[in-house]
Design a protein around this motif. Structure first.
Motif, PDB file in Angstrom:
ATOM      1  N   ARG A   1       0.823  -1.209   0.000  1.00 64.78           N
ATOM      2  CA  ARG A   1       0.000   0.000   0.000  1.00 64.78           C
ATOM      3  C   ARG A   1       0.855   1.256   0.000  1.00 64.78           C
ATOM      4  NH1 ARG A   1      -4.225  -0.562   4.757  1.00 64.78           N
ATOM      5  NH2 ARG A   1      -4.958   1.391   3.842  1.00 64.78           N
ATOM      6  N   ARG A   2       2.094   1.117   0.485  1.00 61.88           N
ATOM      7  CA  ARG A   2       3.009   2.257   0.552  1.00 61.88           C
ATOM      8  C   ARG A   2       4.384   1.807   0.056  1.00 61.88           C
ATOM      9  NH1 ARG A   2      -0.370   1.979   4.819  1.00 61.88           N
ATOM     10  NH2 ARG A   2      -1.556   3.857   5.357  1.00 61.88           N
ATOM     11  N   PRO A   3       4.533   1.665  -1.261  1.00 62.06           N
ATOM     12  CA  PRO A   3       5.767   1.105  -1.838  1.00 62.06           C
ATOM     13  C   PRO A   3       7.046   1.818  -1.408  1.00 62.06           C
ATOM     14  CG  PRO A   3       4.055   1.261  -3.501  1.00 62.06           C
ATOM     15  CD  PRO A   3       3.540   1.978  -2.294  1.00 62.06           C
ATOM     16  N   ILE A   4       6.942   3.103  -1.098  1.00 60.84           N
ATOM     17  CA  ILE A   4       8.139   3.839  -0.688  1.00 60.84           C
ATOM     18  C   ILE A   4       8.734   3.241   0.581  1.00 60.84           C
ATOM     19  CG2 ILE A   4       8.955   6.075   0.191  1.00 60.84           C
ATOM     20  CD1 ILE A   4       7.145   7.432  -1.784  1.00 60.84           C
ATOM     21  N   LEU A   5       7.894   2.632   1.409  1.00 58.97           N
ATOM     22  CA  LEU A   5       8.413   1.977   2.609  1.00 58.97           C
ATOM     23  C   LEU A   5       9.412   0.888   2.232  1.00 58.97           C
ATOM     24  CD1 LEU A   5       5.265   1.515   4.906  1.00 58.97           C
ATOM     25  CD2 LEU A   5       7.163   3.106   5.229  1.00 58.97           C
ATOM     26  N   GLY A   6       9.111   0.165   1.161  1.00 60.83           N
ATOM     27  CA  GLY A   6      10.007  -0.900   0.724  1.00 60.83           C
ATOM     28  C   GLY A   6      11.378  -0.367   0.356  1.00 60.83           C
TER      29      GLY A   6
ATOM     30  N   GLY B   1      15.464  -0.580   2.220  1.00 62.49           N
ATOM     31  CA  GLY B   1      16.681  -1.004   1.541  1.00 62.49           C
ATOM     32  C   GLY B   1      16.471  -2.038   0.458  1.00 62.49           C
ATOM     33  N   PHE B   2      15.226  -2.318   0.109  1.00 62.79           N
ATOM     34  CA  PHE B   2      14.953  -3.284  -0.949  1.00 62.79           C
ATOM     35  C   PHE B   2      15.072  -2.616  -2.314  1.00 62.79           C
ATOM     36  CE2 PHE B   2      12.000  -5.348   2.299  1.00 62.79           C
ATOM     37  CZ  PHE B   2      12.910  -6.353   2.605  1.00 62.79           C
ATOM     38  N   SER B   3      15.669  -3.313  -3.251  1.00 63.20           N
ATOM     39  CA  SER B   3      15.627  -2.844  -4.631  1.00 63.20           C
ATOM     40  C   SER B   3      14.246  -3.180  -5.182  1.00 63.20           C
ATOM     41  CB  SER B   3      16.697  -3.547  -5.471  1.00 63.20           C
ATOM     42  OG  SER B   3      16.405  -4.937  -5.575  1.00 63.20           O
ATOM     43  N   ALA B   4      13.879  -2.574  -6.298  1.00 62.01           N
ATOM     44  CA  ALA B   4      12.570  -2.849  -6.888  1.00 62.01           C
ATOM     45  C   ALA B   4      12.438  -4.327  -7.239  1.00 62.01           C
ATOM     46  CB  ALA B   4      12.367  -1.985  -8.133  1.00 62.01           C
ATOM     47  N   GLU B   5      13.537  -4.930  -7.698  1.00 60.08           N
ATOM     48  CA  GLU B   5      13.504  -6.341  -8.091  1.00 60.08           C
ATOM     49  C   GLU B   5      13.295  -7.254  -6.875  1.00 60.08           C
ATOM     50  OE1 GLU B   5      15.829  -4.180  -8.940  1.00 60.08           O
ATOM     51  OE2 GLU B   5      15.369  -3.895 -11.078  1.00 60.08           O
TER      52      GLU B   5
ATOM     53  N   PHE C   1       1.347  20.818   8.120  1.00 56.55           N
ATOM     54  CA  PHE C   1       2.272  19.788   8.610  1.00 56.55           C
ATOM     55  C   PHE C   1       2.881  19.018   7.437  1.00 56.55           C
ATOM     56  CE2 PHE C   1       2.994  15.437  10.264  1.00 56.55           C
ATOM     57  CZ  PHE C   1       3.783  15.711  11.372  1.00 56.55           C
ATOM     58  N   ASP C   2       4.173  18.712   7.528  1.00 56.70           N
ATOM     59  CA  ASP C   2       4.840  17.929   6.486  1.00 56.70           C
ATOM     60  C   ASP C   2       4.473  16.455   6.634  1.00 56.70           C
ATOM     61  OD1 ASP C   2       6.150  20.094   5.356  1.00 56.70           O
ATOM     62  OD2 ASP C   2       7.872  19.912   6.698  1.00 56.70           O
ATOM     63  N   VAL C   3       3.726  15.941   5.671  1.00 49.07           N
ATOM     64  CA  VAL C   3       3.330  14.536   5.750  1.00 49.07           C
ATOM     65  C   VAL C   3       4.511  13.650   5.384  1.00 49.07           C
ATOM     66  CG1 VAL C   3       0.953  15.120   5.140  1.00 49.07           C
ATOM     67  CG2 VAL C   3       2.531  14.378   3.357  1.00 49.07           C
ATOM     68  N   SER C   4       4.458  12.406   5.821  1.00 46.41           N
ATOM     69  CA  SER C   4       5.518  11.444   5.527  1.00 46.41           C
ATOM     70  C   SER C   4       5.618  11.223   4.022  1.00 46.41           C
ATOM     71  CB  SER C   4       5.232  10.111   6.219  1.00 46.41           C
ATOM     72  OG  SER C   4       5.135  10.279   7.618  1.00 46.41           O
ATOM     73  N   LEU C   5       6.800  10.878   3.583  1.00 44.66           N
ATOM     74  CA  LEU C   5       7.060  10.728   2.153  1.00 44.66           C
ATOM     75  C   LEU C   5       6.110   9.739   1.497  1.00 44.66           C
ATOM     76  CD1 LEU C   5       8.926  11.620  -0.133  1.00 44.66           C
ATOM     77  CD2 LEU C   5      10.445   9.716   0.448  1.00 44.66           C
ATOM     78  N   GLU C   6       5.831   8.619   2.184  1.00 41.82           N
ATOM     79  CA  GLU C   6       4.967   7.601   1.570  1.00 41.82           C
ATOM     80  C   GLU C   6       3.516   8.053   1.476  1.00 41.82           C
ATOM     81  OE1 GLU C   6       5.211   6.569   5.975  1.00 41.82           O
ATOM     82  OE2 GLU C   6       6.588   7.181   4.385  1.00 41.82           O
TER      83      GLU C   6
END
Length: 220
Positions: free
Chosen positions: A20-25, A29-33, A122-127
């Motif tokens: 649901r929040r790919p940026i967390l991945g 430290g995970f690569s897209a692959e 407020f600055d929301v989290s990046l994801e």
């Protein structure tokens, strides 16, 4: 075996959060692959535990940020009113503000971040950044859906009232059967229920207007 099943279930939950929040991945430290691979295959045990720990720490830090900001804009006695604006329970909001809940779910964190964004920038989290622009649209769609549901219910009630024509206005009319009593009470019960729902939605719309619509011009 029980431990293995527990880890698999744990990964299923963690994976759903990351999906649901790919940026967390990427933050993990995970690569897209690798991330794509883990969507369909269970990672090693140590990797599951590493992800669990890092996401726990991430939620803890995000909760600290929103708690610090909430303490500036929300008084303790305002918890009930503010929780309605955010869309969470007042007990949950109090627990977060009082430090009793250090790791609420990402969904709750996002709701509070969006609320704080709308009222104080407020600055929301990046994801959550990508969902920011759609936040108000989602709230409006939910309110619109509730109003539409009530309208459909009232229309159905109107259509079902045709059967009243079979009961003449006559003091000598025989006593109604239990079945007749049930159907005659139906429209009144339905309308009363819909009026209650409509009042609740009206209050929600008023809260939305007071909280967001009158603030948007100051932020955008």
């Amino acid at each position: 075996m029980a431990k293995e099943k527990s880890l698999i279930n744990k990964w299923s939950h963690l994976k759903s959060e990351i999906k649901r929040r790919p940026i967390l991945g990427l933050k993990l430290g995970f690569s897209a692959e690798i991330l794509h691979h883990y969507y369909y295959h269970t990672p090693p045990d140590h990797e599951i535990l590493r992800v669990e720990t890092l996401l726990y720490q991430d939620r803890t830090e995000k909760t600290r940020r929103i708690r610090d900001e909430l303490s500036k804009v929300v008084g303790h006695r305002e918890a009930v009113k503010v929780s309605q604006k955010i869309g969470i329970s007042d007990s949950k909001l109090r627990d977060i503000m009082e430090g009793k809940d250090l790791t609420p779910s990402y969904d709750i964190i996002a709701k509070i971040e969006f609320f704080l964004f709308m009222i104080v920038g407020f600055d929301v989290s990046l994801e959550n950044e990508e969902f920011k622009s759609a936040y108000l649209d989602t709230l409006v769609d939910n309110l619109s859906s509730k109003v539409n549901s009530i309208g459909v219910s009232l229309l159905r009630c109107s259509e079902n009232m045709a059967f009243l024509k079979k009961y003449p206005v006559n003091k000598n009319y025989p006593k109604l059967s239990n079945s007749d009593e049930y159907y005659l009470r139906g429209p009144l019960s339905s309308i009363a229920r819909d009026l209650k729902r409509l009042t609740e939605v009206q209050e929600e719309i008023q809260i939305f207007m007071d909280t967001y619509v009158r603030k948007v011009k100051d932020i955008r």
